[in-house]
Design a protein around this motif. Sequence first.
Motif, PDB file in Angstrom:
ATOM      1  N   LEU A 350      59.580  25.775  19.639  1.00  0.00           N
ATOM      2  CA  LEU A 350      60.492  26.916  19.803  1.00  0.00           C
ATOM      3  C   LEU A 350      61.907  26.439  20.083  1.00  0.00           C
ATOM      4  O   LEU A 350      62.884  26.990  19.554  1.00  0.00           O
ATOM      5  N   ALA A 351      62.020  25.419  20.921  1.00  0.00           N
ATOM      6  CA  ALA A 351      63.351  24.877  21.234  1.00  0.00           C
ATOM      7  C   ALA A 351      64.024  24.372  19.971  1.00  0.00           C
ATOM      8  O   ALA A 351      65.217  24.641  19.726  1.00  0.00           O
ATOM      9  N   GLU A 352      63.274  23.651  19.152  1.00  0.00           N
ATOM     10  CA  GLU A 352      63.829  23.069  17.928  1.00  0.00           C
ATOM     11  C   GLU A 352      64.230  24.139  16.922  1.00  0.00           C
ATOM     12  O   GLU A 352      65.222  23.995  16.198  1.00  0.00           O
ATOM     13  N   ARG A 353      63.474  25.231  16.884  1.00  0.00           N
ATOM     14  CA  ARG A 353      63.734  26.293  15.905  1.00  0.00           C
ATOM     15  C   ARG A 353      64.740  27.327  16.384  1.00  0.00           C
ATOM     16  O   ARG A 353      65.001  28.323  15.703  1.00  0.00           O
ATOM     17  N   GLY A 354      65.283  27.119  17.590  1.00  0.00           N
ATOM     18  CA  GLY A 354      66.311  28.019  18.095  1.00  0.00           C
ATOM     19  C   GLY A 354      65.789  29.324  18.649  1.00  0.00           C
ATOM     20  O   GLY A 354      66.532  30.301  18.778  1.00  0.00           O
ATOM     21  N   ILE A 355      64.507  29.360  18.998  1.00  0.00           N
ATOM     22  CA  ILE A 355      63.906  30.573  19.550  1.00  0.00           C
ATOM     23  C   ILE A 355      63.936  30.495  21.065  1.00  0.00           C
ATOM     24  O   ILE A 355      63.574  29.481  21.659  1.00  0.00           O
ATOM     25  N   ASP A 356      64.387  31.589  21.709  1.00  0.00           N
ATOM     26  CA  ASP A 356      64.466  31.647  23.168  1.00  0.00           C
ATOM     27  C   ASP A 356      63.236  32.379  23.706  1.00  0.00           C
ATOM     28  O   ASP A 356      63.137  33.604  23.595  1.00  0.00           O
ATOM     29  N   PRO A 357      62.291  31.661  24.287  1.00  0.00           N
ATOM     30  CA  PRO A 357      61.008  32.270  24.639  1.00  0.00           C
ATOM     31  C   PRO A 357      61.024  32.979  25.991  1.00  0.00           C
ATOM     32  O   PRO A 357      61.814  32.659  26.885  1.00  0.00           O
ATOM     33  N   LYS A 358      60.111  33.943  26.118  1.00  0.00           N
ATOM     34  CA  LYS A 358      59.775  34.516  27.420  1.00  0.00           C
ATOM     35  C   LYS A 358      58.522  33.795  27.919  1.00  0.00           C
ATOM     36  O   LYS A 358      57.521  33.724  27.198  1.00  0.00           O
ATOM     37  N   VAL A 359      58.595  33.275  29.138  1.00  0.00           N
ATOM     38  CA  VAL A 359      57.494  32.469  29.659  1.00  0.00           C
ATOM     39  C   VAL A 359      57.142  32.946  31.062  1.00  0.00           C
ATOM     40  O   VAL A 359      58.036  33.239  31.874  1.00  0.00           O
ATOM     41  N   VAL A 360      55.859  32.982  31.342  1.00  0.00           N
ATOM     42  CA  VAL A 360      55.353  33.499  32.618  1.00  0.00           C
ATOM     43  C   VAL A 360      55.886  32.669  33.791  1.00  0.00           C
ATOM     44  O   VAL A 360      55.827  31.426  33.757  1.00  0.00           O
ATOM     45  N   ASP A 361      56.360  33.366  34.826  1.00  0.00           N
ATOM     46  CA  ASP A 361      56.901  32.654  35.994  1.00  0.00           C
ATOM     47  C   ASP A 361      56.200  33.014  37.304  1.00  0.00           C
ATOM     48  O   ASP A 361      56.700  32.715  38.389  1.00  0.00           O
ATOM     49  N   ASP A 362      55.004  33.650  37.211  1.00  0.00           N
ATOM     50  CA  ASP A 362      54.266  33.969  38.443  1.00  0.00           C
ATOM     51  C   ASP A 362      52.878  33.318  38.452  1.00  0.00           C
ATOM     52  O   ASP A 362      51.996  33.739  39.191  1.00  0.00           O
ATOM     53  N   GLN A 363      52.683  32.303  37.648  1.00  0.00           N
ATOM     54  CA  GLN A 363      51.486  31.462  37.705  1.00  0.00           C
ATOM     55  C   GLN A 363      51.948  30.034  37.991  1.00  0.00           C
ATOM     56  O   GLN A 363      52.838  29.518  37.316  1.00  0.00           O
ATOM     57  N   PRO A 437      42.174  37.999  32.854  1.00  0.00           N
ATOM     58  CA  PRO A 437      43.006  37.788  34.043  1.00  0.00           C
ATOM     59  C   PRO A 437      43.182  36.300  34.318  1.00  0.00           C
ATOM     60  O   PRO A 437      42.267  35.508  34.101  1.00  0.00           O
ATOM     61  N   ARG A 438      44.399  35.942  34.745  1.00  0.00           N
ATOM     62  CA  ARG A 438      44.715  34.549  35.038  1.00  0.00           C
ATOM     63  C   ARG A 438      44.880  34.350  36.537  1.00  0.00           C
ATOM     64  O   ARG A 438      45.449  35.216  37.219  1.00  0.00           O
ATOM     65  N   PRO A 439      44.427  33.198  37.081  1.00  0.00           N
ATOM     66  CA  PRO A 439      44.705  32.923  38.497  1.00  0.00           C
ATOM     67  C   PRO A 439      46.194  32.649  38.701  1.00  0.00           C
ATOM     68  O   PRO A 439      46.810  31.893  37.940  1.00  0.00           O
ATOM     69  N   GLY A 440      46.763  33.274  39.714  1.00  0.00           N
ATOM     70  CA  GLY A 440      48.184  33.057  39.991  1.00  0.00           C
ATOM     71  C   GLY A 440      48.460  31.675  40.553  1.00  0.00           C
ATOM     72  O   GLY A 440      49.524  31.097  40.323  1.00  0.00           O
ATOM     73  N   ASN A 441      47.497  31.139  41.297  1.00  0.00           N
ATOM     74  CA  ASN A 441      47.638  29.802  41.887  1.00  0.00           C
ATOM     75  C   ASN A 441      46.549  28.905  41.304  1.00  0.00           C
ATOM     76  O   ASN A 441      45.364  29.134  41.511  1.00  0.00           O
ATOM     77  N   SER A 442      46.962  27.894  40.555  1.00  0.00           N
ATOM     78  CA  SER A 442      46.018  26.949  39.965  1.00  0.00           C
ATOM     79  C   SER A 442      46.225  25.538  40.493  1.00  0.00           C
ATOM     80  O   SER A 442      45.799  24.564  39.866  1.00  0.00           O
ATOM     81  N   VAL A 443      46.848  25.407  41.648  1.00  0.00           N
ATOM     82  CA  VAL A 443      47.185  24.086  42.179  1.00  0.00           C
ATOM     83  C   VAL A 443      45.944  23.471  42.837  1.00  0.00           C
ATOM     84  O   VAL A 443      45.362  24.055  43.747  1.00  0.00           O
ATOM     85  N   LEU A 444      45.553  22.302  42.364  1.00  0.00           N
ATOM     86  CA  LEU A 444      44.359  21.616  42.854  1.00  0.00           C
ATOM     87  C   LEU A 444      44.744  20.491  43.808  1.00  0.00           C
ATOM     88  O   LEU A 444      45.644  19.702  43.517  1.00  0.00           O
ATOM     89  N   ASN A 445      44.043  20.418  44.920  1.00  0.00           N
ATOM     90  CA  ASN A 445      44.256  19.333  45.882  1.00  0.00           C
ATOM     91  C   ASN A 445      43.632  18.051  45.343  1.00  0.00           C
ATOM     92  O   ASN A 445      42.489  18.036  44.907  1.00  0.00           O
ATOM     93  N   LEU A 446      44.367  16.953  45.379  1.00  0.00           N
ATOM     94  CA  LEU A 446      43.941  15.701  44.756  1.00  0.00           C
ATOM     95  C   LEU A 446      43.531  14.627  45.758  1.00  0.00           C
ATOM     96  O   LEU A 446      43.330  13.464  45.380  1.00  0.00           O
ATOM     97  N   ASP A 447      43.375  14.996  47.016  1.00  0.00           N
ATOM     98  CA  ASP A 447      43.072  13.991  48.042  1.00  0.00           C
ATOM     99  C   ASP A 447      41.747  13.284  47.796  1.00  0.00           C
ATOM    100  O   ASP A 447      41.633  12.070  48.011  1.00  0.00           O
TER     101      ASP A 447
END
Length: 468
Positions: A350-363, A437-447
């Motif tokens: 999309l960047a290369e083709r000059g398209i300005d995307p809408k992208v999710v910002d709450d996941q 439905p998508r999980p809003g928080n997908s952060v995994l603990n790596l300890d």
Amino acid sequence: MTGFGKALTVTETAIPGLLLADLPVHGDSRGWFKENWQREKMVAAGLPDFGPVQNNISFNDAIGTTRGIHAEPWDKWVSVATGRIFGAWVDLREGPSFGTVFTAEIDPSQAIFVPRGVGNAYQTLEPDTAYVYLVNDHWSADAEYSFLNLADETAAIQWPIPLSEVEISAKDHAHPRLADVTPIPAKKTLIIGAGGQLGRALREHFGEAAEYEYVGRDELDLSDASFPSARRWREYATIINAAAYTAVDKAETAEGRADAWAANVTGVAALAKIAVDNGITLVHVSSDYVFDGTKVGEYTETDSVRPLGVYGQTKAAGDALVSTVPRHYIIRTSWVIGEGNNFVRTMASLAERGIDPKVVDDQTGRLTFTSDIAAGVQHLLSTRPEYGVYNLSGSGSPMTWAELAKRVFTATGHDASRVNGVSTEEYFSSTHALVAPRPGNSVLNLDKIRAAGFTPSPVLDSLAAYLG
């Protein structure tokens, strides 16, 4: 003469995996008693939990009866019920210990664990000797065997009674010398789902050695009724399951729901049973979608699963099935990136083709590159930490999809401000298709995986390398 009063002890020999054991024998004027195989005690003492399925007895009338040297593709627990033997074992497995010899006299107070591929032979030292062995597979004409001549000059076994003075079968007489022996190969690793993005990464990481076998869905379908009989499963030490139904939104449809449950649950159930029945280590790849994403902070391996959609439900059910396998690793990942179409390549295009995307910002989460998953799988299998669930993603600060898109734009020389952050609800508001439905928080603990000695790669470093 049977040795009474010994403690249960296990001693290593010069042949890797060949273990000599002293057994407690309790006797009086009436005779004696021993526990010839007691799983709980013997595993605790250091013997492998090898899962015997058959018990055989070879009775020998005369002193000097000599049999061998035979190497079979299964493990054996060898002991004597009556009499006494001189036993000889020669390593006929591929590898640096090929040709190593160990000998010992065995009476009822001793036993020996003979691993797959180690040649086994014995000579009776007393009349009426009953030679007993438990094995963990059933005999098969299709199995790979190897043999060595009893008189081989390289092994140079010092038989107590010269071979010229004892009765030996014609078959045993005809066995080859060591230089002509066909070594028993190592058990194989089967990678299922080799055609997918993770399967391709595993193939690149492990390579094309004979011990690795790669199959795609066209060759081996977990949901097919013939799957349990598709292989001689005792020939495999490990199965890596990189196959899954991953069409998250399509899984919400009637057809997709059936396909998701067939691949992610029914097929995994068959795979888990095969692993249990054949003592196989099962590596299974899971997903952050087993969580609902409402937790504040990182998800650990012990957090309760709460899947939101069908895909997450099938992955959680598959995890539960795999957890019943005694030797299992469940690798829980998030936001997987590998070969083929994916989020990073889409944003770069999309960047290369000059398209300005809408992208999710709450996941929020971290990318997981398939090369990192492959390296993590190899680490777990080579170091063998505690079996169970291990989170594995890239490391570094968590980001939203919109923040990652901006990173891709910047890395490819484009203006990151062209990326417009939107909510998940807004992003899907214009579609009439079913959306999972998508999980809003997908952060995994790596300890946990770090404590096991594996260091996940930083997401931004992997992203830069991926974009080239």
